[in-house]
Design a protein around this motif. Sequence first.
Motif, mmCIF file in Angstrom:
data_model
loop_
_atom_site.group_PDB
_atom_site.id
_atom_site.type_symbol
_atom_site.label_atom_id
_atom_site.label_comp_id
_atom_site.label_asym_id
_atom_site.label_seq_id
_atom_site.Cartn_x
_atom_site.Cartn_y
_atom_site.Cartn_z
ATOM 1 N N ALA A 470 -4.861 0.760 4.770
ATOM 2 C CA ALA A 470 -4.015 1.817 5.316
ATOM 3 C C ALA A 470 -4.172 1.912 6.823
ATOM 4 O O ALA A 470 -3.191 2.127 7.555
ATOM 5 C CB ALA A 470 -4.376 3.152 4.657
ATOM 6 N N VAL A 471 -5.392 1.728 7.333
ATOM 7 C CA VAL A 471 -5.619 1.741 8.782
ATOM 8 C C VAL A 471 -4.883 0.581 9.442
ATOM 9 O O VAL A 471 -4.260 0.737 10.506
ATOM 10 C CB VAL A 471 -7.131 1.687 9.072
ATOM 11 C CG1 VAL A 471 -7.374 1.405 10.565
ATOM 12 C CG2 VAL A 471 -7.810 2.979 8.658
ATOM 13 N N ALA A 494 -8.925 5.457 13.748
ATOM 14 C CA ALA A 494 -8.311 5.732 12.455
ATOM 15 C C ALA A 494 -9.291 5.487 11.314
ATOM 16 O O ALA A 494 -9.348 6.257 10.335
ATOM 17 C CB ALA A 494 -7.055 4.876 12.289
ATOM 18 N N GLN A 495 -10.081 4.378 11.423
ATOM 19 C CA GLN A 495 -11.055 4.085 10.378
ATOM 20 C C GLN A 495 -12.124 5.172 10.318
ATOM 21 O O GLN A 495 -12.528 5.611 9.236
ATOM 22 C CB GLN A 495 -11.705 2.727 10.645
ATOM 23 C CG GLN A 495 -12.572 2.218 9.487
ATOM 24 C CD GLN A 495 -11.743 1.867 8.257
ATOM 25 O OE1 GLN A 495 -10.777 1.111 8.346
ATOM 26 N NE2 GLN A 495 -12.112 2.421 7.112
ATOM 27 N N ARG A 496 -12.595 5.608 11.510
ATOM 28 C CA ARG A 496 -13.594 6.664 11.541
ATOM 29 C C ARG A 496 -13.043 7.963 10.941
ATOM 30 O O ARG A 496 -13.726 8.657 10.183
ATOM 31 C CB ARG A 496 -14.053 6.881 12.988
ATOM 32 C CG ARG A 496 -14.948 8.097 13.232
ATOM 33 C CD ARG A 496 -16.207 8.058 12.406
ATOM 34 N NE ARG A 496 -17.051 6.925 12.693
ATOM 35 C CZ ARG A 496 -17.962 6.867 13.667
ATOM 36 N NH1 ARG A 496 -18.115 7.890 14.477
ATOM 37 N NH2 ARG A 496 -18.720 5.805 13.832
ATOM 38 N N ALA A 497 -11.765 8.305 11.276
ATOM 39 C CA ALA A 497 -11.163 9.537 10.749
ATOM 40 C C ALA A 497 -11.055 9.501 9.236
ATOM 41 O O ALA A 497 -11.412 10.476 8.550
ATOM 42 C CB ALA A 497 -9.794 9.759 11.378
ATOM 43 N N GLY A 552 -2.850 7.971 9.045
ATOM 44 C CA GLY A 552 -3.580 7.107 8.122
ATOM 45 C C GLY A 552 -3.422 7.535 6.677
ATOM 46 O O GLY A 552 -3.284 6.697 5.779
ATOM 47 N N LEU A 553 -3.452 8.838 6.427
ATOM 48 C CA LEU A 553 -3.272 9.333 5.054
ATOM 49 C C LEU A 553 -1.871 9.039 4.533
ATOM 50 O O LEU A 553 -1.687 8.753 3.336
ATOM 51 C CB LEU A 553 -3.560 10.840 5.005
ATOM 52 C CG LEU A 553 -5.029 11.256 5.128
ATOM 53 C CD1 LEU A 553 -5.157 12.762 5.215
ATOM 54 C CD2 LEU A 553 -5.844 10.719 3.954
ATOM 55 N N TYR A 557 -1.034 6.973 1.247
ATOM 56 C CA TYR A 557 -0.149 7.449 0.178
ATOM 57 C C TYR A 557 0.897 6.395 -0.169
ATOM 58 O O TYR A 557 1.160 6.134 -1.352
ATOM 59 C CB TYR A 557 0.510 8.758 0.610
ATOM 60 C CG TYR A 557 1.515 9.305 -0.378
ATOM 61 C CD1 TYR A 557 1.150 9.587 -1.688
ATOM 62 C CD2 TYR A 557 2.843 9.529 0.001
ATOM 63 C CE1 TYR A 557 2.071 10.087 -2.599
ATOM 64 C CE2 TYR A 557 3.768 10.027 -0.900
ATOM 65 C CZ TYR A 557 3.372 10.300 -2.196
ATOM 66 O OH TYR A 557 4.295 10.790 -3.099
ATOM 67 N N GLN A 558 1.482 5.772 0.854
ATOM 68 C CA GLN A 558 2.463 4.723 0.604
ATOM 69 C C GLN A 558 1.830 3.548 -0.124
ATOM 70 O O GLN A 558 2.438 2.949 -1.031
ATOM 71 C CB GLN A 558 3.078 4.255 1.930
ATOM 72 C CG GLN A 558 3.877 5.305 2.687
ATOM 73 C CD GLN A 558 5.213 5.607 2.045
ATOM 74 O OE1 GLN A 558 5.323 5.710 0.824
ATOM 75 N NE2 GLN A 558 6.245 5.771 2.854
#
Length: 692
Positions: A470-471, A494-497, A552-553, A557-558
Amino acid sequence: MRFAIALLTIISIASVIGTVILQNEDINSYINQFGPFWYRVFEVMGLYTVFSAWWFALMLAFLVLSTTLCVLRTSPKMLADIRQFKENIREQSLKAFPLRAQAVLAEGSEAAAQRIGQTLLASGWKVRLQSRETPTGKGWMVAAKAGAWNKLGYILTHSAIVVICAGALLDGRLMVQMQTLFLGKTVFEGGGLISEVPDEHRLSDWNPSFRGSILVTEGAVTGTAILPQPGGVLLQELPFRIELLDFIVEYHANGQPKLFASEILIHDLYTGEVIPKRVMVNHPAYHRGVTIFQASYDDGGSLVRLRGLAMGDGAAPFDISGRIGQSTTLTRGGETFTLEFTDFNLYNVENFTNTPGAMAAQAGGGGFNLGNEIQRRLGSAHRTVGEFDLRNVGPSVTYKLRDAAGQAREFHNFMLPVELDGQRVFVLGVRETQAEDFRYLRIPVDDQDQVDGFLRLRAALADPAMRSEAVRRYVAEAAAGQRPELQQALTMSAQRALDLFAGQDPEIANLPQRDMPVLAGLQAVSAFMEVNVPEAERERAGDVLLRILNGGLFELYQLSREQAGLAPAPRNERTAAFMTQSVLSLSDSFFYPAPLTFMMSDFEQVEASVFQVARAPGRNIVYFGCLLLTLGMIAMLYVRERRVWVWLAPKPDGDGVDATMAMSSNRKISDNDRDFVLLRQHLLLQPPKANA
């Protein structure tokens, strides 16, 4: 008499306390309401069973005894006073009355006495004539009375207190306590089937006074009532059995019940007769001196079909079914759980005016509104603000998950989604103990109005590989055409989040836990910023990090939809609303105290009716006491005792008689003056002024 008044005052105060504090409730509800210390204090004082407490019964008994002695002591004197005319009163005593008059009558003393007596008789007075010898000849005393039955009011009211208290004692726990003291009956403190309870915990059907409850399931026949007692229960056998044919509930448009009714058959144990009855609220049935009230309703063992859903690990859903009141064993990840089906509700009426959106609108969108606050507290028949918005949100199931150590949590899940603040969500409730209120987790519905979309996203968030993919997709779209070092920085952020949000970042252990059992979701992101971002820059950095997290979420989801074989979610307002609520729900879901939840997919309702059965021989005694009290109060308040004396003495020269008249009354009111003036005019044939 003072002792009786003091007792009556204390009984009144105790009755108020017993009315304010709900009686015979569950222990947990009292602890939750008053706290452990005051719960124990009130328990020792017997405030949870005021009307059946020994001290309350003792005060009633003393009040009956004291008032009975008072009536026995004073009634003979009062009855004798009612019969007396007091015609032996002296002339000098009449001259001392406040209401008195004197006149000279131009007629003989006997003729005057006969005329005055007939005049009083015609006006409703009771009259007695007495002749006396005087130095000037025979004189006559005319004594009359009216309203002497006023004194009967005193006797009736005090007798009513005795009768009412005696009826209350008879209808209380006195008869049950007598059987526990002298007939060897003991309170049952255990559990199990009613049929297995020993005889020493059962009361015979000849018990003259009792009040208990009985639950009857549709199609079942029951004849044993439960009498709550301090520390346990007693079982009361009935002289008949109750069979519930059908329980009927009618509802208003908003889902609130408007009618409870039970179609029952009464099976008489002595005659074998079967009698059909219909029991409704305020319309009880009667049989062999026992009154059957419609008290409530309950679940009678409905069959519920549940769908087990994993909360995070992506395990496949499974189906399970059971009846309310039963349990089954589950094994998951080496752990064993007991699933207890505790309750089912077909209708759940909730007040939607308490939702944040409705409360803000009610306050004019600006918080506190003085006008609304005043109106909300006024007692008008129609309120312009603060009205209820009651809605039926559909069926719900309540169950408990008990672990191997015996610890259990209670869950309350609704079958259908509910619209809250403009978003359709499934509502999952949980509480640690029954003394607590349920805390609810909102789960947004997907494009199929189901919970599956959220659960796929929750499972994908727990998968490191899916988070990384996803990231990658998010960076490829958000930083397309940007420098490699910028793309690398965005990838790391993004990976950290996502890792922080999933609670799987390597530095989670070094962040402040703040007494939270799990550090994940938005709480983990906040803790990370608190440690690594200066306070002056946190607001700006937080906005950037949340935008990256949301992006990222969305890609996650996709990706979850893609793996499920579904088309990508469109970028529209509905998807945006779903994602906004999903971020909040995902953050809260880490604190959901169970690895799985159960959503109801189908049910077969079985209803049960709860009756209150009572044999109250003191009821008619109390009614009779109320009648005596009413009659006594009428006699005391509306019947005025009056007495009139007229002394007729011949004049020394034989030319007429000297008349001396006096009147008394048990009340000092203006009507006495008016009545005296009229009597003076009619009896003494002239209106001389009275000496006041």
